[in-house]
Design an enzyme around this catalytic site. Structure first.
Site, PDB file in Angstrom:
ATOM      1  N   HIS A   1     -50.340 -21.930  -9.245  1.00 28.25           N
ATOM      2  CA  HIS A   1     -49.003 -21.803  -9.022  1.00 28.25           C
ATOM      3  C   HIS A   1     -48.454 -20.594  -9.070  1.00 28.25           C
ATOM      4  O   HIS A   1     -47.313 -20.193  -8.923  1.00 28.25           O
ATOM      5  CB  HIS A   1     -48.255 -22.860  -9.806  1.00 28.25           C
ATOM      6  CG  HIS A   1     -48.329 -24.105  -9.311  1.00 28.25           C
ATOM      7  ND1 HIS A   1     -49.715 -25.125  -9.837  1.00 28.25           N
ATOM      8  CD2 HIS A   1     -47.802 -25.276  -8.369  1.00 28.25           C
ATOM      9  CE1 HIS A   1     -49.581 -26.113  -9.181  1.00 28.25           C
ATOM     10  NE2 HIS A   1     -48.666 -26.259  -8.392  1.00 28.25           N
TER      11      HIS A   1
ATOM     12  N   GLU B   1     -50.014 -29.722 -17.405  1.00 29.20           N
ATOM     13  CA  GLU B   1     -49.837 -29.213 -18.568  1.00 29.20           C
ATOM     14  C   GLU B   1     -51.148 -28.576 -19.239  1.00 29.20           C
ATOM     15  O   GLU B   1     -52.212 -29.293 -19.218  1.00 29.20           O
ATOM     16  CB  GLU B   1     -49.263 -30.232 -19.630  1.00 29.20           C
ATOM     17  CG  GLU B   1     -48.264 -29.613 -20.691  1.00 29.20           C
ATOM     18  CD  GLU B   1     -48.012 -30.717 -21.628  1.00 29.20           C
ATOM     19  OE1 GLU B   1     -47.549 -29.980 -22.794  1.00 29.20           O
ATOM     20  OE2 GLU B   1     -47.730 -31.779 -21.156  1.00 29.20           O
TER      21      GLU B   1
ATOM     22  N   ASP C   1     -57.790 -19.363 -15.606  1.00 25.24           N
ATOM     23  CA  ASP C   1     -57.049 -19.343 -16.855  1.00 25.24           C
ATOM     24  C   ASP C   1     -57.174 -17.914 -17.175  1.00 25.24           C
ATOM     25  O   ASP C   1     -58.477 -17.621 -17.684  1.00 25.24           O
ATOM     26  CB  ASP C   1     -57.317 -20.343 -17.710  1.00 25.24           C
ATOM     27  CG  ASP C   1     -56.096 -20.488 -18.728  1.00 25.24           C
ATOM     28  OD1 ASP C   1     -54.837 -20.984 -18.134  1.00 25.24           O
ATOM     29  OD2 ASP C   1     -56.037 -20.281 -19.858  1.00 25.24           O
TER      30      ASP C   1
ATOM     31  N   TYR D   1     -48.609  -8.570 -16.924  1.00 21.13           N
ATOM     32  CA  TYR D   1     -48.686  -7.513 -17.873  1.00 21.13           C
ATOM     33  C   TYR D   1     -49.245  -6.107 -17.544  1.00 21.13           C
ATOM     34  O   TYR D   1     -49.456  -5.247 -18.111  1.00 21.13           O
ATOM     35  CB  TYR D   1     -49.232  -8.000 -19.174  1.00 21.13           C
ATOM     36  CG  TYR D   1     -48.881  -9.298 -19.836  1.00 21.13           C
ATOM     37  CD1 TYR D   1     -47.816  -9.009 -20.842  1.00 21.13           C
ATOM     38  CD2 TYR D   1     -49.068 -10.743 -19.489  1.00 21.13           C
ATOM     39  CE1 TYR D   1     -47.436 -10.137 -21.731  1.00 21.13           C
ATOM     40  CE2 TYR D   1     -48.590 -11.516 -20.212  1.00 21.13           C
ATOM     41  CZ  TYR D   1     -47.749 -11.251 -21.224  1.00 21.13           C
ATOM     42  OH  TYR D   1     -47.157 -12.650 -21.985  1.00 21.13           O
TER      43      TYR D   1
HETATM   44  P1  ITT Z   1     -51.423 -21.069 -13.251  1.00 23.04           P
HETATM   45  O1  ITT Z   1     -51.835 -21.602 -14.342  1.00 23.04           O
HETATM   46  O2  ITT Z   1     -50.822 -21.838 -12.213  1.00 23.04           O
HETATM   47  O3  ITT Z   1     -52.782 -20.584 -12.688  1.00 23.04           O
HETATM   48  P2  ITT Z   1     -50.140 -19.141 -14.816  1.00 23.04           P
HETATM   49  O4  ITT Z   1     -49.085 -17.854 -14.726  1.00 23.04           O
HETATM   50  O5  ITT Z   1     -49.584 -20.168 -15.639  1.00 23.04           O
HETATM   51  O6  ITT Z   1     -50.406 -19.835 -13.484  1.00 23.04           O
HETATM   52  P3  ITT Z   1     -51.950 -18.678 -16.791  1.00 23.04           P
HETATM   53  O7  ITT Z   1     -51.528 -20.053 -17.758  1.00 23.04           O
HETATM   54  O8  ITT Z   1     -53.589 -18.401 -16.533  1.00 23.04           O
HETATM   55  O9  ITT Z   1     -51.491 -18.696 -15.571  1.00 23.04           O
HETATM   56  O10 ITT Z   1     -51.467 -17.674 -17.399  1.00 23.04           O
HETATM   57  C1  ITT Z   1     -51.932 -16.239 -17.408  1.00 23.04           C
HETATM   58  C2  ITT Z   1     -50.944 -15.199 -17.567  1.00 23.04           C
HETATM   59  O11 ITT Z   1     -51.710 -14.123 -17.863  1.00 23.04           O
HETATM   60  C3  ITT Z   1     -50.251 -14.894 -16.299  1.00 23.04           C
HETATM   61  O12 ITT Z   1     -48.870 -15.611 -16.081  1.00 23.04           O
HETATM   62  C4  ITT Z   1     -50.221 -13.486 -16.378  1.00 23.04           C
HETATM   63  O13 ITT Z   1     -48.813 -13.039 -16.754  1.00 23.04           O
HETATM   64  C5  ITT Z   1     -51.222 -12.899 -17.339  1.00 23.04           C
HETATM   65  N1  ITT Z   1     -52.209 -12.279 -16.580  1.00 23.04           N
HETATM   66  C6  ITT Z   1     -53.276 -13.017 -16.043  1.00 23.04           C
HETATM   67  N2  ITT Z   1     -54.022 -12.098 -15.370  1.00 23.04           N
HETATM   68  C7  ITT Z   1     -53.406 -11.016 -15.136  1.00 23.04           C
HETATM   69  C8  ITT Z   1     -53.376  -9.684 -14.530  1.00 23.04           C
HETATM   70  O14 ITT Z   1     -54.598  -9.616 -13.720  1.00 23.04           O
HETATM   71  N3  ITT Z   1     -52.544  -8.727 -14.658  1.00 23.04           N
HETATM   72  C9  ITT Z   1     -51.501  -9.086 -15.379  1.00 23.04           C
HETATM   73  N4  ITT Z   1     -51.040 -10.260 -16.069  1.00 23.04           N
HETATM   74  C10 ITT Z   1     -51.976 -10.977 -15.937  1.00 23.04           C
END
Ligand code: ITT
Length: 202
Positions: free
Chosen positions: A13, A44, A73, A158
């Site tokens: 999402h 969740e 993830d 980030y």
């Molecule tokens: P979904 O679970 O729906 O995929 P989410 O944003 O909740 O979306 P995550 O639980 O995997 O996804 O959270 C990972 C977080 O880490 C994401 O919200 C980003 O802020 C950060 N992140 C992951 N990959 C990144 C990237 O390539 N560049 C910057 N931040 C990243």
């Protein structure tokens, strides 16, 4: 055994992730559906690791859609913070998904522990789940260091504070293609695509 990923659900999402996954899948998949497009609920994330959360999201989407589903993830692991925010990377941004806030929290946490070491890694675990319950995972990682204040407008999350090793610009200052040539997500995708190609009959 052959696997058919020509129609794949991207179980995310997060629009920033979806954009990158679309670009990384390139020509390999004919039709990509996002979880949002199919109206799938956001499960969740109760797992204790990136892999557990990726599997949980991929399985939920495969069951709900009846199609193979790929979940990602990922997160930022900061050495001086014992790996935080790690699997809580999205949660550090709060309900408004405010990453200026999240990056500020990281900076404040580093100050609090008096850390001189700003080394960090981005980690991504992809999970591919099938409607019959089969699931595979693929991990990618990139090492770097954090910089403050945040720099750059590209990317997401980030990216503005992460400088990969051997570079002096952040992920948010790079063109998408440059990030895709080295990112944690791209490295996980290399393994995922190798798995798929290996499984497709000649
Ligand atoms: P979904 O679970 O729906 O995929 P989410 O944003 O909740 O979306 P995550 O639980 O995997 O996804 O959270 C990972 C977080 O880490 C994401 O919200 C980003 O802020 C950060 N992140 C992951 N990959 C990144 C990237 O390539 N560049 C910057 N931040 C990243």
């Amino acid at each position: 055994m052959s696997i058919d990923i020509s129609h794949l659900v991207i179980a995310t999402h997060n629009p920033g992730k979806a954009r990158e996954i679309d670009a990384l899948l390139g020509p390999y998949v004919r039709r990509v559906y996002t979880a949002g497009e199919l109206g799938l609920p956001e499960p969740e994330e109760t797992g204790a690791s990136f892999a557990e959360n990726a599997v949980l999201k991929a399985k939920a989407a495969a069951e709900a859609s009846g199609k193979p589903a790929l979940a990602d993830d990922s997160g930022l692991s900061v050495s001086a913070l014992g790996g935080d925010p790690g699997i809580y990377s999205a949660r550090w941004a709060g309900p408004e998904k405010d990453f200026s806030l999240a990056m500020g929290k990281v900076e404040a946490a580093l100050k609090e522990v008096g850390a001189k070491d700003h080394s960090a890694a981005f980690i991504c675990v992809l999970a591919l789940a099938f409607p019959d319950g089969r699931v595979e995972t693929f991990e990618g990682r990139i090492e770097g260091a954090l910089t403050f204040p945040p720099r750059g407008e590209k990317g997401f999350g980030y990216d503005p504070i992460f400088v990969p090793d051997e570079y002096d610009i952040t992920f948010a200052q790079m063109e998408p293609a440059q990030k895709h040539a080295m990112s944690h997500r791209a490295r996980a995708f290399e393994k995922f695509l190798a798995f798929c190609i290996q499984k497709v009959p000649a």
